[in-house]
Design a protein around this motif. Structure first.
Motif, PDB file in Angstrom:
ATOM      1  N   TYR A 149      40.952  16.493 -21.216  1.00 38.89           N
ATOM      2  CA  TYR A 149      41.084  15.230 -21.937  1.00 38.89           C
ATOM      3  C   TYR A 149      39.887  15.018 -22.855  1.00 38.89           C
ATOM      4  O   TYR A 149      38.753  15.272 -22.475  1.00 38.89           O
ATOM      5  CB  TYR A 149      41.171  14.059 -20.947  1.00 38.89           C
ATOM      6  CG  TYR A 149      42.295  14.204 -19.948  1.00 38.89           C
ATOM      7  CD1 TYR A 149      42.040  14.700 -18.662  1.00 38.89           C
ATOM      8  CD2 TYR A 149      43.606  13.883 -20.299  1.00 38.89           C
ATOM      9  CE1 TYR A 149      43.068  14.848 -17.746  1.00 38.89           C
ATOM     10  CE2 TYR A 149      44.643  14.019 -19.387  1.00 38.89           C
ATOM     11  CZ  TYR A 149      44.365  14.512 -18.112  1.00 38.89           C
ATOM     12  OH  TYR A 149      45.381  14.655 -17.222  1.00 38.89           O
ATOM     13  N   GLY A 150      40.162  14.515 -24.037  1.00 32.51           N
ATOM     14  CA  GLY A 150      39.093  14.135 -24.954  1.00 32.51           C
ATOM     15  C   GLY A 150      38.640  15.281 -25.833  1.00 32.51           C
ATOM     16  O   GLY A 150      39.244  16.359 -25.891  1.00 32.51           O
ATOM     17  N   GLU A 151      37.530  15.044 -26.534  1.00 27.01           N
ATOM     18  CA  GLU A 151      36.997  16.003 -27.498  1.00 27.01           C
ATOM     19  C   GLU A 151      35.724  16.620 -26.936  1.00 27.01           C
ATOM     20  O   GLU A 151      35.446  16.548 -25.735  1.00 27.01           O
ATOM     21  CB  GLU A 151      36.711  15.293 -28.832  1.00 27.01           C
ATOM     22  CG  GLU A 151      35.834  14.075 -28.661  1.00 27.01           C
ATOM     23  CD  GLU A 151      35.635  13.329 -29.963  1.00 27.01           C
ATOM     24  OE1 GLU A 151      34.816  12.402 -29.992  1.00 27.01           O
ATOM     25  OE2 GLU A 151      36.310  13.674 -30.955  1.00 27.01           O
ATOM     26  N   ALA A 152      34.940  17.245 -27.858  1.00 21.76           N
ATOM     27  CA  ALA A 152      33.743  17.964 -27.431  1.00 21.76           C
ATOM     28  C   ALA A 152      32.751  17.041 -26.720  1.00 21.76           C
ATOM     29  O   ALA A 152      32.115  17.430 -25.740  1.00 21.76           O
ATOM     30  CB  ALA A 152      33.076  18.624 -28.636  1.00 21.76           C
ATOM     31  N   TYR A 153      32.634  15.775 -27.216  1.00 22.85           N
ATOM     32  CA  TYR A 153      31.688  14.865 -26.584  1.00 22.85           C
ATOM     33  C   TYR A 153      32.097  14.579 -25.142  1.00 22.85           C
ATOM     34  O   TYR A 153      31.247  14.459 -24.232  1.00 22.85           O
ATOM     35  CB  TYR A 153      31.620  13.558 -27.367  1.00 22.85           C
ATOM     36  CG  TYR A 153      30.920  13.681 -28.687  1.00 22.85           C
ATOM     37  CD1 TYR A 153      31.605  13.464 -29.882  1.00 22.85           C
ATOM     38  CD2 TYR A 153      29.573  14.017 -28.751  1.00 22.85           C
ATOM     39  CE1 TYR A 153      30.969  13.572 -31.104  1.00 22.85           C
ATOM     40  CE2 TYR A 153      28.937  14.133 -29.982  1.00 22.85           C
ATOM     41  CZ  TYR A 153      29.634  13.907 -31.162  1.00 22.85           C
ATOM     42  OH  TYR A 153      28.990  14.014 -32.349  1.00 22.85           O
ATOM     43  N   HIS A 154      33.385  14.458 -24.887  1.00 22.97           N
ATOM     44  CA  HIS A 154      33.846  14.191 -23.529  1.00 22.97           C
ATOM     45  C   HIS A 154      33.595  15.399 -22.619  1.00 22.97           C
ATOM     46  O   HIS A 154      33.204  15.243 -21.460  1.00 22.97           O
ATOM     47  CB  HIS A 154      35.326  13.831 -23.544  1.00 22.97           C
ATOM     48  CG  HIS A 154      35.614  12.541 -24.250  1.00 22.97           C
ATOM     49  ND1 HIS A 154      35.884  12.470 -25.604  1.00 22.97           N
ATOM     50  CD2 HIS A 154      35.643  11.256 -23.793  1.00 22.97           C
ATOM     51  CE1 HIS A 154      36.088  11.212 -25.933  1.00 22.97           C
ATOM     52  NE2 HIS A 154      35.952  10.445 -24.873  1.00 22.97           N
ATOM     53  N   GLY A 202      34.301  30.297 -23.226  1.00 23.42           N
ATOM     54  CA  GLY A 202      34.159  30.894 -24.551  1.00 23.42           C
ATOM     55  C   GLY A 202      33.474  29.971 -25.537  1.00 23.42           C
ATOM     56  O   GLY A 202      33.211  30.356 -26.672  1.00 23.42           O
ATOM     57  N   VAL A 203      33.182  28.720 -25.124  1.00 21.69           N
ATOM     58  CA  VAL A 203      32.486  27.772 -25.998  1.00 21.69           C
ATOM     59  C   VAL A 203      30.983  27.946 -25.777  1.00 21.69           C
ATOM     60  O   VAL A 203      30.479  27.746 -24.670  1.00 21.69           O
ATOM     61  CB  VAL A 203      32.910  26.321 -25.680  1.00 21.69           C
ATOM     62  CG1 VAL A 203      32.161  25.351 -26.576  1.00 21.69           C
ATOM     63  CG2 VAL A 203      34.410  26.174 -25.860  1.00 21.69           C
ATOM     64  N   GLU A 204      30.288  28.323 -26.838  1.00 24.23           N
ATOM     65  CA  GLU A 204      28.884  28.674 -26.696  1.00 24.23           C
ATOM     66  C   GLU A 204      28.054  27.525 -26.118  1.00 24.23           C
ATOM     67  O   GLU A 204      27.178  27.749 -25.281  1.00 24.23           O
ATOM     68  CB  GLU A 204      28.305  29.096 -28.046  1.00 24.23           C
ATOM     69  CG  GLU A 204      28.837  30.428 -28.546  1.00 24.23           C
ATOM     70  CD  GLU A 204      28.163  30.865 -29.836  1.00 24.23           C
ATOM     71  OE1 GLU A 204      28.492  31.949 -30.317  1.00 24.23           O
ATOM     72  OE2 GLU A 204      27.307  30.127 -30.335  1.00 24.23           O
ATOM     73  N   THR A 205      28.339  26.315 -26.567  1.00 27.65           N
ATOM     74  CA  THR A 205      27.553  25.176 -26.091  1.00 27.65           C
ATOM     75  C   THR A 205      27.728  24.991 -24.587  1.00 27.65           C
ATOM     76  O   THR A 205      26.761  24.811 -23.846  1.00 27.65           O
ATOM     77  CB  THR A 205      27.966  23.901 -26.837  1.00 27.65           C
ATOM     78  OG1 THR A 205      27.788  24.113 -28.234  1.00 27.65           O
ATOM     79  CG2 THR A 205      27.123  22.715 -26.387  1.00 27.65           C
ATOM     80  N   LEU A 206      28.989  25.039 -24.119  1.00 23.76           N
ATOM     81  CA  LEU A 206      29.229  24.872 -22.686  1.00 23.76           C
ATOM     82  C   LEU A 206      28.662  26.044 -21.888  1.00 23.76           C
ATOM     83  O   LEU A 206      28.131  25.858 -20.786  1.00 23.76           O
ATOM     84  CB  LEU A 206      30.729  24.731 -22.434  1.00 23.76           C
ATOM     85  CG  LEU A 206      31.381  23.450 -23.000  1.00 23.76           C
ATOM     86  CD1 LEU A 206      32.870  23.449 -22.707  1.00 23.76           C
ATOM     87  CD2 LEU A 206      30.718  22.214 -22.415  1.00 23.76           C
TER      88      LEU A 206
END
Length: 668
Positions: free
Chosen positions: A125-130, A175-179
């Motif tokens: 649910y939600g976007e990158a900020y969530h 696969g998301v570098e930030t996470l």
């Protein structure tokens, strides 16, 4: 065989590590008393973090996830907290203390599994900020639990291993570098905290047993210093990152620039500085909201970072401005190619909700040592090249050149002369007639400011007005010149209007507008004979304030015209929301109206739009009879320009008004 002989010992050590020790009753009691003070904080940390995560997802996640499950958990935590608080002062024996510590140790695993699984349910649910909030919940919760469970080592280890395992498996496989980076970072920090926790537990045991007190204190102090150093290093890293885009910030940019300059000076090498500014960013904030603007900045920062290499450094300087440092190859071809790539990347659409927005970028470059001897000079000249690029070719690249060096030197001389200028003596007004096309009669004048400096000579408004705005003197200048223009207008025949230009800064405050109104009301000129001109730039700086200022002026009865319409970024919706009385078509659409189909279409459209909205139109820059005839056929009724007259002195206005139909200056 060797492994089989070691295995039982390892199993035994692991069991001891994850079990509550019961070999020292006095130590168990001390451990229980210390731990009982931390339990309320533990449940408080869990509940507040959980409530915050639910609140952030309240509109996008189902109720069972945001209300029912967490509500039940918070209730259980509240009951257990009350139980611990009520029994905190009750004396217990070692057996009771061990039993309660053991029950807590058994609960640690299920609670950790529940909280981890529950928080991961929010990821869809939600976007990158969530998603980042989910990661933050898991990270801050496990760190908080480690500290709250420091006197129950086994429970802290259980929670850490379970949560970090979940974080590692989940975030490392996204696969998301930030996470992935966050997962890796949480694992490392948790490991470091566990090391600290184990040491703290050992020190606690040694202190209780009264063994080697001095050595234990010194060890704890060294560990605390290490923790402070790690925290200081992390704070320094964060201080050099832009909090929104997570790329280097202004501070980091100038530190990097100083280092590059130092190397270049030692090695006799070259480097270039680029300053980039977005064109049309303000309307995105105004029309779509600041969240959309933030999303746009993040996407553009990501695109620019993708263009960086070993010799290219990119940072956000603030607002919608970015800085670039280029080493090694700083040839004109390379810089122009890099500028073109950056501008092309910026120009790509950015998805915002169900639609998309699009902006352009202008960039200016300056090269060391060609354009300056120190880093600050190179930056200033790159910024000036950017200023030139925005004037000459928005959405393009400009490299600082000798002509700009001359202009920059001249501008500095103008700034110095302006600071010491006697404005009462050196400022004056000229007046350009405004002509009714049908009758050829002069129906008004536009007052145009002029500055004649004894040091630099005649300086056009385009040069000194930005300086006046920058130095904060523009409000004073506006009021002085408006009073002078109104004194002259009071001597004109009835029906003649005065058109007067306002700076963007004149509209930025309620008090400033009230001062203008006071001057208008104190004059002998009817407000209906006064037409104040504002530019699209003044609207874009703060549309809501500009609208409030225009409404105040209109309530007095003053006319308000939008000057240079079509040259900026204002939208029809903004235009509709302003109580304007006139539009002024910029001379840039008139100069090639005979040969340019697009210019004719724009002028015709503005005339038609104004008629539909009940607005008068003044066409500027009419210089030839052919232009005038073409504008007549299009429906233009009021014009001004050199075809009739250049700006004239105040004492010539009466001659114009008394001559009836003045003879046009036949040009072209």
């Amino acid at each position: 065989m060797a492994f089989r002989s070691i295995l039982p010992g390892l199993v035994l050590r692991m069991r001891r590590l994850f079990a509550v020790p019961n070999d020292n009753p006095e130590l168990t009691l001390a451990q229980f008393k210390a731990f009982s003070r931390q339990v309320p904080l533990l449940y408080f940390t869990l509940c507040t973090n959980m409530i915050a995560l639910c609140w952030a997802h309240r509109d996008i996640a189902p109720l069972w996830l945001t209300l029912y499950l967490p509500g039940a958990f918070v209730l259980v935590c509240a009951l257990r907290t009350v139980g611990w608080l009520s029994k905190r002062k009750v004396e217990v024996d070692a057996a009771t203390a061990y039993r309660r510590l053991k029950s807590t140790n058994w609960l640690a695993g299920p609670i950790a599994i529940f909280c981890s699984g529950w928080s991961l349910c929010f990821l869809p649910y939600g976007e990158a900020y969530h998603r980042s909030h989910v990661a933050f919940f898991m990270a801050i919760t496990v760190i908080g639990c480690i500290f709250c469970l420091m006197h129950l080592r086994s429970a802290a280890l259980i929670v850490t291993l379970i949560v970090n395992a979940v974080i590692a498996v989940t975030f490392m496989t996204t696969g998301v570098e930030t996470l992935m980076a966050m997962g890796f970072d949480v694992a490392l920090v948790s490991g470091a905290l566990i090391v600290i926790l184990l040491a703290q537990y050992r020190d606690f045991r040694r202190l209780h047993e009264s063994r080697q007190v001095l050595q234990d204190q010194q060890q704890a102090l060294r560990q605390q210093n290490d923790a402070v150093k790690r925290l200081s290093d992390e704070n320094l890293r964060l201080a050099n990152l832009d909090s929104l885009t997570l790329i280097p910030n202004r501070r980091s940019f100038f530190e990097h620039l100083d280092r590059v300059h130092g190397r270049a000076a030692e090695q006799n090498s070259r480097f270039a500085v680029g300053v980039l500014d977005l064109d049309g960013f303000k309307p995105v904030n105004d029309l779509h909201g600041h969240a959309a603007g933030d999303r746009l900045l993040c996407d553009i920062a990501e695109r620019m970072t993708a263009l960086t290499g070993a010799d290219i450094f990119v940072a956000r300087l603030g607002g919608d401005e970015f800085g670039i440092v280029v080493e090694r190859d700083t040839t004109q071809a390379r810089l122009e190619g890099l500028g073109a790539d950056v501008c092309a990347a910026i120009g790509l659409p950015v998805q915002i909700g169900a639609g998309s927005v699009q902006v352009t970028g202008s960039v200016g470059f300056a090269v060391y040592p060609t354009d300056g001897e120190d880093a600050q000079q190179i930056y200033e000249k790159a910024d000036y090249a950017l200023y030139s690029a925005k004037k000459a070719r928005r959405g393009g690249t400009m490299i600082f050149n000798p002509a700009q060096a001359v202009e920059m030197s001249r501008q500095k001389a103008i700034e110095e002369a302006f600071i010491t200028a006697d404005l009462d003596e050196e400022l004056s007004l000229l007046y350009q007639p405004i002509i009714e096309v049908k009758t050829g009669r002069c129906i008004g004048f536009e007052a145009l400011a002029r500055w004649s400096s004894p040091k630099t000579g005649m300086v056009p408004p385009a040069h000194f007005v930005p300086i006046a705005e920058h130095t904060g003197r523009i409000g004073l200048i506006t009021r002085k010149l408006l009073k002078k223009a109104l004194d002259l207008a009071a001597t004109w025949p009835s029906g003649t209007f005065l058109s007067f230009n306002l700076s963007a800064n004149d509209l930025t405050s309620h008090e400033g507008v009230l001062r203008l109104i006071a001057i208008i009301e104190a004059s002998a000129v009817p407000p209906s004979a006064i037409n104040l001109e504002i530019t699209e730039t003044s609207m874009l700086q703060d549309f809501e304030q500009a609208r409030a200022a225009v409404e105040m002026l209109r309530r007095v009865g003053v006319g308000v015209a939008l000057d240079d319409f079509g040259t900026g970024y204002s939208s029809l919706s903004q235009l509709h929301n302003l109580p304007l009385t006139k539009l002024k078509i910029d001379r840039s659409f008139v100069v090639d109206i005979e040969t340019s189909t697009s210019s004719r279409k724009i002028v015709r459209s503005v005339l038609s739009l104004s008629a539909d909205m009940g607005l008068d139109v003044i066409v500027e820059g009419v210089e030839t009879e052919a232009q005038l005839n073409l504008l007549k056929r299009m429906g233009a009724t009021v014009v001004q320009g050199f075809f009739y007259s250049p700006p004239i002195a105040a004492d010539q206005t009466h001659a114009w008004l008394s001559s009836g139909r003045p003879r046009a200056r036949r040009r072209g």
